[in-house]
Design an enzyme around this catalytic site. Structure first.
Site, short mmCIF file in Angstrom:
data_model
loop_
_atom_site.label_atom_id
_atom_site.label_comp_id
_atom_site.label_asym_id
_atom_site.label_seq_id
_atom_site.Cartn_x
_atom_site.Cartn_y
_atom_site.Cartn_z
CG ASP A 1 -3.70 -1.79 1.98
OD1 ASP A 1 -2.87 -2.60 2.43
OD2 ASP A 1 -3.78 -1.51 0.76
CG HIS B 1 -2.61 -4.84 -0.15
ND1 HIS B 1 -2.43 -3.52 -0.54
CD2 HIS B 1 -1.72 -5.57 -0.87
CE1 HIS B 1 -1.47 -3.46 -1.45
NE2 HIS B 1 -1.03 -4.68 -1.68
CB SER C 1 0.04 -4.08 -4.51
OG SER C 1 1.01 -3.92 -3.50
#
Length: 253
Positions: A194, A224, A97
């Site tokens: 996601d 995610h 991320s």
């Protein structure tokens, strides 16, 4: 900025001494090192030297995060990178991320990085951009634990500081503008589903970086936080193969 709260259990930075190849593993926005530890341990078991830094303001309390800046998050990663550079001949960087965003930043700045592995990396999140500069509310709901596997929890904040959204938005804007400056070999992971970072982010990264050797792998069964999800073993195995290939290429060059 001095953090006012103690570091949570499982959110501590981790270090594993191994061989002359180092792997820097970087956690994400509002998250902690807990999300990356399984990868770090697997890479250490394979003989690599591993560093998992705790980003400033993370792994304590969301009020600490509210006072931290993206420049401090970069500094936290750079400290880990320097720790590895003191011990290793070559360094790879991987991140989840915002950790993937920081991975790209490092590749833009440090051209000697041998390879990068962004995982659901963020360069453009419209929902966050829309909140930039907002004064109210001060905190939003949590964004952590977007995980397909049942019963698995990410150690992440229960609230998201709006001020911090401005910081990650500024970081993403900076990194996105310089994607073409990334030349390191790249292995990009993207979850097909996601709920935090649109998968188009990874496809844009793949298209815009200047790496001569780059590959994108879609994760079919993870959301995610893929590092804690069903495809964790895929990420570990493919990353280790990527690092080994790069090391073999160096031997034959």
């Amino acid at each position: 900025m001095k953090e006012r709260y103690p570091v949570l259990k499982e959110a501590e930075p981790f270090y594993f001494e191994g061989g002359k190849t180092g792997i820097l593993v970087v956690h994400g926005f509002t998250g902690s090192t807990q999300s990356m530890r399984p990868l770090g341990e697997a890479y250490a078991d394979a003989g690599y030297t591993v560093c998992g830094p705790r980003l400033k303001g993370h792994g304590t309390h969301y009020e600490d995060m509210e006072q931290s800046t993206y420049q401090e998050w970069i500094a936290s990663v750079e400290e880990g990178y320097e720790w590895l550079k003191e011990r290793c001949e070559e360094v790879f960087v991987t991140g989840l991320s915002m950790g993937g965003t920081l991975t790209l930043y490092m590749a833009q700045k440090y051209k000697d990085i041998k390879g990068i592995v962004p995982i659901n990396a963020a360069v453009d999140i419209p929902d966050m951009s829309a909140m930039e500069g907002a004064a109210e509310p001060r905190f939003l709901d949590a964004i952590g634990s977007d995980i397909h596997a049942e019963g698995v929890q990410e150690l992440a904040y229960e609230k998201t500081p709006v001020r911090s959204i401005g910081e990650i938005t500024a970081l993403m804007r900076t990194v996105r503008a310089h994607l073409s400056e990334v030349t390191s070999d790249a292995l990009i992971f993207v979850s097909k589903v996601d709920h935090v970072v649109p998968p188009d982010n990874s496809r844009e990264i793949f298209q815009k970086i200047s790496s001569l050797k780059k590959e994108i792998i879609e994760l079919d069964n993870s959301y995610h936080v893929a590092t804690l999800d069903h495809d964790q073993s895929v990420i570990i195995e493919q990353t280790l193969a990527f690092v080994r290939r790069r090391a073999q290429a160096k031997k034959h060059s």
